[in-house]
Enzyme design. Structure first.
Site, PDB file in Angstrom:
ATOM      1  N   TYR B  42      43.284 -58.506  25.427  1.00  0.00           N
ATOM      2  CA  TYR B  42      44.672 -58.991  25.361  1.00  0.00           C
ATOM      3  C   TYR B  42      45.175 -59.411  26.746  1.00  0.00           C
ATOM      4  O   TYR B  42      46.176 -60.110  26.855  1.00  0.00           O
ATOM      5  CB  TYR B  42      45.617 -57.917  24.820  1.00  0.00           C
ATOM      6  N   HIS B 106      37.227 -51.460  19.396  1.00  0.00           N
ATOM      7  CA  HIS B 106      37.935 -52.630  18.850  1.00  0.00           C
ATOM      8  C   HIS B 106      37.174 -53.235  17.671  1.00  0.00           C
ATOM      9  O   HIS B 106      37.727 -53.497  16.621  1.00  0.00           O
ATOM     10  CB  HIS B 106      38.116 -53.671  19.965  1.00  0.00           C
TER      11      HIS B 106
END
Lengths: 210, 272
Positions: B42, B106
């Site tokens: 991110y 993730h």
């Protein structure tokens, strides 16, 4: 921020390439060498169309696509129309990989199977007999690969393959552009690893040698 | 007010520019939201670290009051062949913290999953990480992990009214696993935005559509990980703790389920 910088860099690269390309064409035209100029232009256009077609195949798998829970996923050496006929379902998603190997089609399946409905979906891998045991991946398979897969398979030149498919795989590129690959007859094959993969994920897998 | 049951995500749709991110995070904290989710991909870990320091100076919000969650990305699993300690350390350094409240895998890339998971468990045993978790898994993965005796503390999945993930949620609740929902509003897909059912339920409680959906997550035992670039939206979404959906209304919201997912897991995690 880095994304924006990358985009700007990519745009700059693309602009530089375009300028270079136009300069080459101009040199040929000015020197009266119309044939090479025409060939270069034709190859460039064909390459661009191939890349577009390659990317269009990926559209159903994108974040904003509404295509989900497909009944059937047909991957391999078969054009979309023929794939639709083969599966017999309206909810079929197909990926045309001209001249693909079984390993290539399977790797694409590993990347795309989530588009199938949860239970009872079906995947079909269609591979020409002569390519079953061959190795290697064409740009059309690689375009589906995640960076992790590209690293694992050590496909160091993938960036060039994806940008210039017409140069590296001209025949396959023309086949993608034509999009008319059919299937005359098919024989079912068994592969333990692929069958186990599909079963574990709740769908059936079929390998068709054509 | 119990805004601690909301997590502010700093993922794909959030502000990446430091000043805007700071503004929305301060707005969230003002409304009682103290939990934050990030990931290396991110690109917000460093910015968040700076913002947490400023929160402490300007608003007196100590580290202990915050819930900070980050993730181990697929490339990190591959690059380290699952030995992800250095990546956890690097995340803590960027975030300016000495421990993580939650560290998640993730995308559980099969080739590197086992070793990565062992590392996470070791980090938890060492007290560096309070909770361990996995994102983007399905019921079949949970069943498999249960067989091996390695269930996570947290599971983060894409969940919204178009994809209710009943099986996963029942399993997690039965096994005491916290469920977090990312893309809890499905980016306001038109099938949510234009849903007559959702409009009716929202009107009944005098709430916005987004508030109703977020409340539905909470009422079904799921923590939504939401994000927005707009201050007013953050404030709006924080205002969901003064009402509760009835069982009938929860069922109505869930009736929108069509097992639609925006993110195809296999594209981001081949062979998942």
């Amino acid at each position: 921020m880095s994304g924006i910088i990358n985009k700007v860099k990519n745009h700059k690269k693309a602009a530089a390439l375009l300028v270079l390309f136009l300069m080459i064409i101009a040199v040929f035209v000015i020197s009266g060498m119309y044939l090479p100029a025409a060939v270069i232009m034709a190859v460039s256009v064909a390459n661009e169309l191939t890349v577009r077609k390659m990317n269009r195949q990926k559209a159903p798998f994108g974040t904003y696509s509404k295509i989900r829970n497909a009944d059937c996923l047909v991957i391999g050496d078969i054009s979309p129309k023929a794939a639709q006929n083969l599966s017999g379902s309206d909810k079929t998603v197909s990926i045309y990989l001209p001249g693909c190997t079984l390993a290539g089609a399977y790797e694409v399946l590993r990347h795309t199977f989530s588009i199938l409905k949860e239970d009872g979906g079906q995947a079909m891998l269609v591979v020409r007999k002569k390519n079953i045991d061959k190795t290697g991946y064409s740009p059309f398979e690689i375009s589906f690969f995640h960076a992790v897969t590209i690293n694992r398979l050590e496909l160091d030149n993938s960036e060039y393959l994806l940008r210039l498919p017409i140069l590296f795989t001209p025949i396959k590129s023309l086949m993608i552009l034509a999009g008319t690959r059919g299937v005359k007859s098919a024989t079912g094959l068994c592969d333990k690893e692929i069958s186990a993969f599909c079963e574990e994920r709740g769908f059936t897998g079929e390998i068709l040698e054509v | 007010m119990d805004a601690s049951r909301l997590i502010f995500g700093t993922g794909v749709s959030s502000s990446k520019d430091y000043d805007s991110l700071k503004q929305v995070i301060f707005a969230a904290v003002e409304r009682g939201i103290l939990a934050f989710d990030t990931a290396p991909s991110y690109g917000t870990e460093e910015g968040l670290g700076r913002i947490f320091k400023e929160l402490s100076h300007e608003m007196g919000i100590d580290r202990e009051r915050l819930f900070i969650q980050t993730k181990i990305d697929a490339w990190q699993m591959q690059e380290s062949d699952g030995n992800v300690y250095k990546h956890a350390e690097s995340a803590m350094k960027k975030l300016g913290v000495s421990y993580l409240d939650s560290l998640l895998i993730h995308w559980p890339v099969p080739e590197y999953f086992d070793r990565t998971w062992e590392c996470l468990v070791e980090l938890k045993n060492d007290g560096i990480v309070r909770k361990t978790g996995i994102c983007n898994i399905r019921f079949r993965h949970l069943e498999k992990y249960a067989e091996c005796g390695g269930l996570p503390d947290v599971v983060q999945i894409e969940r919204n009214p178009l994809r209710t993930c009943e099986k996963e949620i029942v399993f997690c609740h039965e096994h005491g696993i916290e469920v977090q929902a990312y893309s809890p509003l499905c980016k306001m897909d038109e099938r949510i935005r234009d849903s007559e059912i959702l409009k009716e339920v929202s009107q009944k409680y005098g709430k916005s559509l987004g508030q109703t959906v977020l409340r539905w997550h909470i009422d079904t035992g799921v923590t939504p990980v939401f994000t927005s670039k707009k201050l007013e939206r953050v404030r709006e979404y924080a205002g969901i703790f003064d009402f509760k959906l009835s069982r009938e209304d929860m069922a109505l919201v869930a009736s929108l389920n069509i097992d639609y997912k925006m993110y195809l897991e296999s594209m981001a995690c081949p062979g998942l």
